[in-house]
Design a protein around this motif. Structure first.
Motif, PDB file in Angstrom:
ATOM      1  N   UNK A 111      43.264 -45.658   6.679  1.00  0.00           N
ATOM      2  CA  UNK A 111      42.790 -44.589   7.555  1.00  0.00           C
ATOM      3  C   UNK A 111      42.925 -44.988   9.018  1.00  0.00           C
ATOM      4  N   UNK A 112      43.328 -44.035   9.860  1.00  0.00           N
ATOM      5  CA  UNK A 112      43.465 -44.320  11.278  1.00  0.00           C
ATOM      6  C   UNK A 112      42.095 -44.445  11.945  1.00  0.00           C
ATOM      7  N   UNK A 113      42.106 -45.140  13.091  1.00  0.00           N
ATOM      8  CA  UNK A 113      40.932 -45.308  13.933  1.00  0.00           C
ATOM      9  C   UNK A 113      41.299 -44.768  15.309  1.00  0.00           C
ATOM     10  N   UNK A 114      40.597 -43.749  15.761  1.00  0.00           N
ATOM     11  CA  UNK A 114      40.954 -43.125  17.039  1.00  0.00           C
ATOM     12  C   UNK A 114      39.783 -43.003  18.010  1.00  0.00           C
ATOM     13  N   UNK A 115      38.544 -43.120  17.517  1.00  0.00           N
ATOM     14  CA  UNK A 115      37.400 -42.957  18.412  1.00  0.00           C
ATOM     15  C   UNK A 115      36.221 -43.797  17.946  1.00  0.00           C
ATOM     16  N   UNK A 116      35.274 -43.986  18.865  1.00  0.00           N
ATOM     17  CA  UNK A 116      34.108 -44.818  18.583  1.00  0.00           C
ATOM     18  C   UNK A 116      32.915 -44.263  19.352  1.00  0.00           C
ATOM     19  N   UNK A 117      31.741 -44.771  19.023  1.00  0.00           N
ATOM     20  CA  UNK A 117      30.537 -44.346  19.734  1.00  0.00           C
ATOM     21  C   UNK A 117      29.493 -45.447  19.661  1.00  0.00           C
ATOM     22  N   UNK A 118      28.454 -45.291  20.469  1.00  0.00           N
ATOM     23  CA  UNK A 118      27.381 -46.279  20.469  1.00  0.00           C
ATOM     24  C   UNK A 118      26.579 -46.220  21.750  1.00  0.00           C
ATOM     25  N   UNK A 119      25.883 -47.313  22.036  1.00  0.00           N
ATOM     26  CA  UNK A 119      24.982 -47.342  23.183  1.00  0.00           C
ATOM     27  C   UNK A 119      25.676 -47.706  24.483  1.00  0.00           C
ATOM     28  N   UNK A 120      26.946 -48.082  24.422  1.00  0.00           N
ATOM     29  CA  UNK A 120      27.712 -48.425  25.613  1.00  0.00           C
ATOM     30  C   UNK A 120      29.026 -49.060  25.209  1.00  0.00           C
ATOM     31  N   UNK A 121      30.092 -48.709  25.892  1.00  0.00           N
ATOM     32  CA  UNK A 121      31.421 -49.176  25.507  1.00  0.00           C
ATOM     33  C   UNK A 121      31.533 -50.696  25.633  1.00  0.00           C
ATOM     34  N   UNK A 122      31.847 -51.381  24.523  1.00  0.00           N
ATOM     35  CA  UNK A 122      31.974 -52.844  24.580  1.00  0.00           C
ATOM     36  C   UNK A 122      33.335 -53.301  25.090  1.00  0.00           C
ATOM     37  N   UNK A 123      34.199 -52.354  25.449  1.00  0.00           N
ATOM     38  CA  UNK A 123      35.519 -52.706  25.954  1.00  0.00           C
ATOM     39  C   UNK A 123      36.663 -52.203  25.106  1.00  0.00           C
ATOM     40  N   UNK A 124      36.375 -51.247  24.221  1.00  0.00           N
ATOM     41  CA  UNK A 124      37.431 -50.718  23.368  1.00  0.00           C
ATOM     42  C   UNK A 124      38.293 -49.712  24.131  1.00  0.00           C
ATOM     43  N   UNK A 168      17.789 -47.249  15.721  1.00  0.00           N
ATOM     44  CA  UNK A 168      17.350 -48.142  14.641  1.00  0.00           C
ATOM     45  C   UNK A 168      18.285 -49.327  14.454  1.00  0.00           C
ATOM     46  N   UNK A 169      19.503 -49.258  15.010  1.00  0.00           N
ATOM     47  CA  UNK A 169      20.391 -50.416  14.925  1.00  0.00           C
ATOM     48  C   UNK A 169      21.798 -50.182  14.417  1.00  0.00           C
ATOM     49  N   UNK A 170      21.978 -49.489  13.274  1.00  0.00           N
ATOM     50  CA  UNK A 170      23.326 -49.400  12.708  1.00  0.00           C
ATOM     51  C   UNK A 170      24.380 -48.807  13.637  1.00  0.00           C
ATOM     52  N   UNK A 171      23.977 -47.846  14.469  1.00  0.00           N
ATOM     53  CA  UNK A 171      24.954 -47.218  15.340  1.00  0.00           C
ATOM     54  C   UNK A 171      24.848 -47.717  16.779  1.00  0.00           C
ATOM     55  N   UNK A 172      24.328 -48.934  16.957  1.00  0.00           N
ATOM     56  CA  UNK A 172      24.469 -49.560  18.275  1.00  0.00           C
ATOM     57  C   UNK A 172      25.937 -49.496  18.685  1.00  0.00           C
ATOM     58  N   UNK A 173      26.809 -49.772  17.692  1.00  0.00           N
ATOM     59  CA  UNK A 173      28.248 -49.594  17.873  1.00  0.00           C
ATOM     60  C   UNK A 173      28.814 -49.080  16.554  1.00  0.00           C
ATOM     61  N   UNK A 174      29.797 -48.187  16.645  1.00  0.00           N
ATOM     62  CA  UNK A 174      30.432 -47.669  15.435  1.00  0.00           C
ATOM     63  C   UNK A 174      31.824 -47.153  15.772  1.00  0.00           C
ATOM     64  N   UNK A 175      32.741 -47.375  14.852  1.00  0.00           N
ATOM     65  CA  UNK A 175      34.098 -46.839  14.948  1.00  0.00           C
ATOM     66  C   UNK A 175      34.233 -45.775  13.871  1.00  0.00           C
ATOM     67  N   UNK A 176      34.781 -44.628  14.225  1.00  0.00           N
ATOM     68  CA  UNK A 176      34.986 -43.547  13.264  1.00  0.00           C
ATOM     69  C   UNK A 176      36.214 -43.874  12.415  1.00  0.00           C
ATOM     70  N   UNK A 177      36.031 -43.911  11.093  1.00  0.00           N
ATOM     71  CA  UNK A 177      37.141 -44.091  10.155  1.00  0.00           C
ATOM     72  C   UNK A 177      37.609 -42.700   9.760  1.00  0.00           C
ATOM     73  N   UNK A 178      38.872 -42.404   9.985  1.00  0.00           N
ATOM     74  CA  UNK A 178      39.350 -41.027   9.796  1.00  0.00           C
ATOM     75  C   UNK A 178      39.648 -40.706   8.332  1.00  0.00           C
ATOM     76  N   UNK A 209      28.319 -57.749  11.198  1.00  0.00           N
ATOM     77  CA  UNK A 209      27.406 -58.145  12.264  1.00  0.00           C
ATOM     78  C   UNK A 209      27.857 -57.574  13.603  1.00  0.00           C
ATOM     79  N   UNK A 210      26.887 -57.240  14.448  1.00  0.00           N
ATOM     80  CA  UNK A 210      27.205 -56.571  15.709  1.00  0.00           C
ATOM     81  C   UNK A 210      28.140 -57.386  16.592  1.00  0.00           C
ATOM     82  N   UNK A 211      27.913 -58.683  16.701  1.00  0.00           N
ATOM     83  CA  UNK A 211      28.773 -59.494  17.572  1.00  0.00           C
ATOM     84  C   UNK A 211      30.219 -59.466  17.099  1.00  0.00           C
TER      85      UNK A 211
END
Length: 237
Positions: A111-124, A168-178, A209-211
């Motif tokens: 599956x392609x990866x085209x977008x992400x979301x979270x509490x702040x862009x980590x540099x993607x 709550x934590x899980x979506x501190x960072x997340x990449x959308x899997x298409x 893990x988040x890191x």
């Protein structure tokens, strides 16, 4: 860490420059290199135009423990960049085409990866949405508007409240899997993300893990790929 395990990890790092982290739950898979297997024509799925591929590989359709390996394209070959462990859905992996809404299973495939979301862009370099404290939602209700896509409004109770889950934590960072998008087919599953976690099973996503997730996100560009599922389903012998 046992001496023989220390020596194994050290030898792998010296041989390939690979960062291996947290492999205890899936130690049986740590010597399998999906990047090398792809180079030798064993991968059953396409990598498309990806510059990076993230593999999430389990030992079987019944296991939700995964080894997550990032591979980068160098010339015409894939080179392993990093390895860590993670978790897939409570329903482990669905066979190709069998994923359904609410089954707790993670879909198998490429599956392609085209977008992400979270509490702040980590540099993607993926399109990134910074979540607010409320009002960010993802449709998960078959037959309703915005199925398997983002919307901004009071969230329906049967949809995902991204803002609340981020707190709550899980979506501190997340990449959308298409998976099942765009043009989602109702009932085939929604909200499949690559997100923070790695310890307990997910609702159908892949988590680490988040890191480690932040590090992977910094390398991703649009149309990179997640290829996930049991090793036997993804690779020829």
């Amino acid at each position: 860490m046992k001496p023989h395990r220390t020596a194994l990890i050290a030898s792998l790092v010296l041989a390939g420059g690979t960062a291996l982290t947290g492999l205890a739950p899936a130690a049986q898979a740590q010597t399998f290199d999906p990047c090398s297997a792809a180079n030798h024509g064993r991968l059953r799925y396409t990598t498309g135009s990806a510059a990076h591929v993230v593999f999430a590989i389990s030992s079987s359709f019944d296991s939700n423990h995964v080894v997550v390996t990032e591979c980068a394209k160098q010339g015409n070959a894939w080179k392993r960049v990093s390895v860590t462990t993670g978790r897939a859905g409570t329903g482990a992996f669905a066979r190709p085409g069998a994923k359904r809404e609410g089954d707790g299973a993670t879909p198998t495939g490429s599956f392609t990866l085209t977008e992400a979301f979270g509490l702040g862009n980590p540099g993607t370099k993926l399109k990134y949405r910074t979540l607010r404290s409320s009002g960010d939602c993802w449709g998960a209700t078959p037959g309703k508007s915005h199925y398997n896509e983002y919307y901004s409004d009071p969230c329906r109770s049967t949809d995902e409240d991204l803002s609340a889950i981020a707190q709550r934590g899980p979506y501190h960072q997340a990449v959308v899997i298409n998976y099942n998008r765009p043009n989602a087919k109702p009932g085939l599953g929604s909200a499949i993300f690559f997100h923070v976690g790695g310890v307990t099973p997910t609702g159908g996503c892949v988590s680490i893990a988040e890191s480690r997730l932040r590090a992977v996100m910094r390398t991703l560009v649009p149309n990179d790929r997640m290829i996930m599922g049991p090793r036997s389903a993804l690779f020829r012998s």
